[in-house]
Write an enzyme that holds these catalytic residues in place. Structure first.
Site, short mmCIF file in Angstrom:
data_model
loop_
_atom_site.label_atom_id
_atom_site.label_comp_id
_atom_site.label_asym_id
_atom_site.label_seq_id
_atom_site.Cartn_x
_atom_site.Cartn_y
_atom_site.Cartn_z
CE LYS A 15 -3.73 -2.38 2.44
NZ LYS A 15 -4.42 -2.61 3.69
CE LYS A 68 -3.96 1.27 5.14
NZ LYS A 68 -3.43 0.33 6.11
CB SER A 91 -6.61 -7.26 5.96
OG SER A 91 -6.03 -6.41 4.97
N GLY A 139 -7.93 -3.81 1.89
CA GLY A 139 -9.07 -3.71 2.79
C GLY A 139 -8.60 -3.74 4.23
CG ASN A 143 1.57 3.42 8.72
OD1 ASN A 143 2.46 4.08 8.19
ND2 ASN A 143 1.17 2.25 8.24
N1 LIG Z 1 1.29 -6.31 7.79
C1 LIG Z 1 0.03 -6.08 7.49
O1 LIG Z 1 -0.86 -6.29 8.31
C2 LIG Z 1 -0.33 -5.57 6.14
C3 LIG Z 1 -1.67 -5.63 5.75
C4 LIG Z 1 -2.03 -5.15 4.49
C5 LIG Z 1 -1.05 -4.62 3.66
N2 LIG Z 1 0.24 -4.57 4.08
C6 LIG Z 1 1.22 -4.01 3.15
O2 LIG Z 1 2.06 -5.05 2.66
C7 LIG Z 1 3.36 -4.53 2.38
C8 LIG Z 1 4.38 -5.40 3.08
O3 LIG Z 1 4.15 -5.28 4.46
P1 LIG Z 1 4.63 -6.38 5.52
O4 LIG Z 1 3.90 -6.07 6.75
O5 LIG Z 1 4.56 -7.77 5.00
O6 LIG Z 1 6.18 -5.93 5.67
P2 LIG Z 1 7.34 -6.69 6.42
O7 LIG Z 1 8.35 -5.67 6.76
O8 LIG Z 1 6.81 -7.58 7.48
O9 LIG Z 1 7.94 -7.67 5.27
C9 LIG Z 1 8.48 -7.25 4.05
C10 LIG Z 1 9.28 -8.41 3.45
O10 LIG Z 1 9.72 -8.03 2.14
C11 LIG Z 1 11.03 -8.58 1.98
N3 LIG Z 1 11.71 -7.89 0.90
C12 LIG Z 1 12.28 -6.66 0.91
N4 LIG Z 1 12.81 -6.39 -0.31
C13 LIG Z 1 12.52 -7.44 -1.10
C14 LIG Z 1 12.78 -7.73 -2.48
N5 LIG Z 1 13.42 -6.87 -3.28
N6 LIG Z 1 12.36 -8.92 -2.96
C15 LIG Z 1 11.71 -9.79 -2.16
N7 LIG Z 1 11.44 -9.57 -0.86
C16 LIG Z 1 11.84 -8.40 -0.34
C17 LIG Z 1 11.68 -8.38 3.34
O11 LIG Z 1 12.83 -9.21 3.51
C18 LIG Z 1 10.53 -8.74 4.28
O12 LIG Z 1 10.53 -10.12 4.60
C19 LIG Z 1 3.35 -3.07 2.84
O13 LIG Z 1 3.09 -2.24 1.73
C20 LIG Z 1 2.17 -3.01 3.78
O14 LIG Z 1 1.57 -1.73 3.82
C21 LIG Z 1 0.62 -5.05 5.29
#
Ligand SMILES: NC(=O)c1ccc[n+]([C@@H]2O[C@H](COP(=O)([O-])OP(=O)(O)OC[C@H]3O[C@@H](n4cnc5c(N)ncnc54)[C@H](O)[C@@H]3O)[C@@H](O)[C@H]2O)c1
Length: 330
Positions: free
Chosen positions: A103, A190, A136, A134, A255
């Site tokens: 996001k 958001k 989540s 959404g 955030n």
């Molecule tokens: N955590 C949540 O609840 C949630 C929910 C909805 C959306 N998101 C969105 O999902 C995205 C990821 O969030 P997250 O919480 O999983 O982050 P996170 O920090 O837990 O994990 C990110 C992962 O990406 C890996 N990574 C970094 N660079 C990479 C690359 N070039 N190739 C492959 N892997 C790579 C990292 O090693 C890490 O394991 C963000 O944009 C976040 O806003 C997160």
């Protein structure tokens, strides 16, 4: 069917569990060897300290992940998205369906994630694009707690395909939507208000101010939707008000947590150093502020948060600047 996931962090692995529970074969790619090892050897999501099903495998081999499936789900922070797409595109030989669950908006270009994919992937390899978004939090999804999201695509068939891929009658309900722009904007914007919500909580303010923030935040989001040509009705949906409410009120939101620390007096650098997971709202705030300046949009809350984050403005002064604006009709 087979599904490839790029990014084995908290959200990537929570979604891998949903897919595995739905009977799909999942392979996860992560750039970090330690994360891959923990998945393969211990079946562990390191970031959340939660176990995932044993049939979920992981790799650091980018060619293997691309060849594993024609459906590629990207779940990497938007800051590294271009690197990840670049790595993947070198190995594309057939058309793929791209799903994104990250996001954000790119501060340098104001591009939404789907636009970055369109810019970087040769159309001969781009079957379609779907955003999964959404209210989540990974912390709840990985435990199988009830969650409802939307699969948004300009192509109805692709949206319906992703809906059926992820939909789980026990805990993960998926709606479909044609408003890709709205879904991408809602998911990104958001996070700015989540920072603000954490900030006011860190300052000791209460529910009244949070409710005001969510309501006036929606007004600022609506201005954005109109400027980008998105359907403002999506604000009433899961990717709009749904995601805004969960992220402004939940302690799971990074955030919110980051904003809370800043509200307690930490500066941005200190705050980010103390967090192990991505805080997307900061880059999105930069993007939104610059976009508003260039397009003459009046977004006082976003401007106030920008000043706190990037110009070290005292949050009390930022709040005062909001409250002392000329009174007007709602
Ligand atoms: N955590 C949540 O609840 C949630 C929910 C909805 C959306 N998101 C969105 O999902 C995205 C990821 O969030 P997250 O919480 O999983 O982050 P996170 O920090 O837990 O994990 C990110 C992962 O990406 C890996 N990574 C970094 N660079 C990479 C690359 N070039 N190739 C492959 N892997 C790579 C990292 O090693 C890490 O394991 C963000 O944009 C976040 O806003 C997160």
């Amino acid at each position: 069917m087979n599904v490839s996931i790029i990014g084995g962090g908290s959200w990537g692995l929570a979604l891998s569990k949903v897919l595995s529970d739905n009977g799909h074969d999942v392979l996860v790619y992560d750039i970090n060897e330690k994360i891959v090892q923990k998945i393969n050897d211990l079946h562990l999501c390191v970031q959340l300290d939660e176990y995932i099903p044993e049939n979920i495998k992981a790799t650091t081999n980018i060619e293997e992940i691309v060849n594993f499936s024609d459906t590629l789900l990207f779940v990497v922070p938007t800051k590294v998205l271009r690197f990840a797409i670049n790595d993947v595109k070198k190995h594309l030989k057939t058309k793929k369906l791209f799903i994104n669950a990250a996001k954000g908006i790119e501060p340098e270009t104001f591009l939404r994630v789907s636009e970055i994919f369109n810019e970087m992937i040769d159309p001969k390899y781009l079957k379609g694009f779907v955003s999964l978004s959404g209210p989540s939090h990974a912390e709840e999804v990985i435990k199988g707690m009830t969650t409802v999201v939307a699969a948004s695509s300009e192509n109805e068939e692709d949206g319906l395909f992703v809906q059926s891929l992820f939909h789980n009658e026990d805990y993960f309900r998926v709606y479909s939507s044609l408003d890709l722009k709205g879904a991408e904007l809602g998911g990104a914007l958001k996070n700015i208000f989540a920072l603000a919500s954490g900030l006011i909580a860190g300052k000791g303010l209460g529910d009244n101010s949070r409710a005001a923030l969510i309501t006036r935040g929606l007004v600022e989001m609506e201005k954005f939707y109109k400027a980008y040509g998105a359907d403002a009705r999506s604000l009433m949906g899961l990717t709009g008000i749904g995601d805004l409410v969960v992220t402004c009120t939940s302690v799971h939101s990074r955030n919110y947590q980051a904003g809370f620390k800043i509200g307690h007096g930490k500066d941005l650098e200190e705050t980010l150093n103390s967090m192990t997971m991505v805080v997307e709202g900061i880059r999105t705030c930069e993007a939104a502020y610059k976009y508003a300046q260039q397009h003459d949009l009046e977004l006082p809350i976003i401007e106030a948060i920008y000043n706190v984050l990037f110009h070290k403005m005292d949050p009390n002064i930022a709040l005062k600047s909001l409250l002392s604006r000329k009174v007007k009709s709602e």
